[in-house]
Write an enzyme that holds these catalytic residues in place. Structure first.
Site, PDB file in Angstrom:
ATOM      1  N   GLU A  64      -6.631  -7.235  -1.252  1.00  0.00           N
ATOM      2  CA  GLU A  64      -7.036  -7.056   0.148  1.00  0.00           C
ATOM      3  C   GLU A  64      -8.382  -6.348   0.191  1.00  0.00           C
ATOM      4  O   GLU A  64      -8.583  -5.325  -0.471  1.00  0.00           O
ATOM      5  CB  GLU A  64      -5.975  -6.230   0.895  1.00  0.00           C
ATOM      6  CG  GLU A  64      -6.194  -6.148   2.392  1.00  0.00           C
ATOM      7  CD  GLU A  64      -5.058  -5.392   3.090  1.00  0.00           C
ATOM      8  OE1 GLU A  64      -3.874  -5.699   2.820  1.00  0.00           O
ATOM      9  OE2 GLU A  64      -5.353  -4.489   3.884  1.00  0.00           O
ATOM     10  N   GLU A 100       0.827  -1.208   0.000  1.00  0.00           N
ATOM     11  CA  GLU A 100       0.000   0.000   0.000  1.00  0.00           C
ATOM     12  C   GLU A 100       0.863   1.261   0.000  1.00  0.00           C
ATOM     13  O   GLU A 100       1.075   1.877   1.055  1.00  0.00           O
ATOM     14  CB  GLU A 100      -0.954   0.002   1.198  1.00  0.00           C
ATOM     15  CG  GLU A 100      -2.072  -1.026   1.084  1.00  0.00           C
ATOM     16  CD  GLU A 100      -3.103  -0.898   2.206  1.00  0.00           C
ATOM     17  OE1 GLU A 100      -2.835  -0.182   3.193  1.00  0.00           O
ATOM     18  OE2 GLU A 100      -4.165  -1.528   2.090  1.00  0.00           O
TER      19      GLU A 100
END
Length: 365
Positions: A282, A190
């Site tokens: 995710e 991320e």
């Protein structure tokens, strides 16, 4: 899309042990099976070689074809599965028994191996964590599961901060496992606080390092603003569409948490998937911290979209963390199960297990 997921309670059965000893015990368990660390509720320590019924045996090595992930016959497929929590905290949730349940009871296609880089992760013991990932790749392969090797960089958000470490880690992973058919590399979990061009330059420096050892396995590239295609920092997918990574056989990742990420995120995913190969590595049914009330209705809208567009997905997370996003009830991992069925699961676990199981065999186009 959320702050670091640092547990607020000690790991079951390990209070007071030094971090180095905890990791050593984790690696020993991964390499030798539950018999080295205690009973595993009747499961066997080794698994048979994949059969035609497993995702990998049926579909072989995957490749990116156009905007889809395809099997070895060029047919678009949709992988569905689970992500571990951080291995430095919740390795005890990834056992022979729990992986048997994921493969045979949940009927999952893929395991995401989430190895944090900071927060007590890889940088504290590169050798130990690399060996642990090696073992989990082997265990996934033994069950016919695909394995996403997640370089879980989170803070700092600039992936270049860990570029040297990433080159070392992925060189070894690719060298040892290039011959396997079940591998996907996720090179930046991320990214945040940096431009897409900065992320792109990281990818274009790291991908050739992996390709030198493994020229065939798909590589997954994180996108700006916690893998939201930039939405969480005021942008959208156009920056990637107009300036894609200069590499082949890659996909771009998108993360969402249904209680926090609403129409703008859903619409971004829909548009992006029409122009780019996308994998949702995710997601959760809760807020962006993986906690709070579940919004199953909004999450189902995402799943319906991903089914229509053959977007693979992985749910966060396969642990017994106290947050609502962890699928197992607190204490399950410390007690080494039981793992199968709905008894050990929180509501989010029951919901996502049902969505994986109800899809039946791996979804193809």
């Amino acid at each position: 899309m959320r702050p670091a997921r640092i547990p607020t309670r000690p790991l079951g059965g390990t209070r007071g042990l030094p971090a180095a000893l905890l990791l050593a015990l984790a690696v020993l368990t991964a390499l030798t099976g539950p018999a080295a660390a205690g009973a595993d509720h009747g499961t066997v320590n080794s698994s048979p070689a994949p059969t035609a019924a497993t995702p990998v045996a049926a579909n072989g090595r995957l490749t990116v074809c156009g905007t889809k992930l395809c099997n070895d016959r060029g047919t678009p497929i949709q992988l569905r599965g689970m992500s571990t929590h951080g291995l430095q905290w919740y390795r005890q949730c990834v056992t022979s028994g729990s992986l048997d349940a994921l493969a045979r009871d949940w009927n999952a296609d893929v395991l995401r191996i989430s190895m944090y880089v900071q927060e007590g992760g890889y940088e504290t013991d590169p050798r130990g964590f690399t060996d642990l990932v090696h073992s989990l790749i082997e265990q996934a392969a033994a069950r016919g599961l695909y394995a996403i090797v997640d370089w879980h960089m989170l803070s700092p958000g600039d992936p270049h901060h860990n570029l040297s470490r990433a080159k070392t880690f992925f060189t070894e992973i690719a060298r040892r496992h290039a011959g396997k058919q079940n591998l996907l590399y996720e090179i930046a979990n991320e990214p945040s606080g940096v431009s897409w061009s900065r992320i792109r330059s990281y990818a274009e420096e790291l991908i050739p390092v992996i390709r030198a050892k493994d020229p065939r396995s798909p590589i997954l590239v994180g996108t700006r603003a916690w893998s939201s295609f930039g939405v969480s920092e005021g942008s959208d997918e156009s920056e990637v569409v107009n300036n894609p990574v200069r590499a082949s056989n890659i996909m771009y990742t998108f993360h969402f948490y249904a209680a926090s990420h609403r129409e703008e995120y859903l619409n971004t995913l829909s548009r992006a998937a029409d122009r780019l190969p996308v994998f949702v590595t995710e997601f959760g049914t809760q807020d962006y911290a993986g906690e709070g009330a579940n919004d199953f209705a909004m999450a189902q809208r995402y799943l319906d979209l991903m089914a229509r567009k053959r977007i693979g997905w992985v749910n966060w997370n396969f642990s017994d963390d106290h947050r609502s996003g962890a699928v197992f009830k607190t204490g399950t991992c410390a007690g080494n199960g039981p793992w199968a069925g709905t008894g050990p699961l929180k509501p989010a676990g029951v919901w996502v297990r049902d969505r994986i199981r109800s899809a039946g065999a791996l979804t193809t186009g």
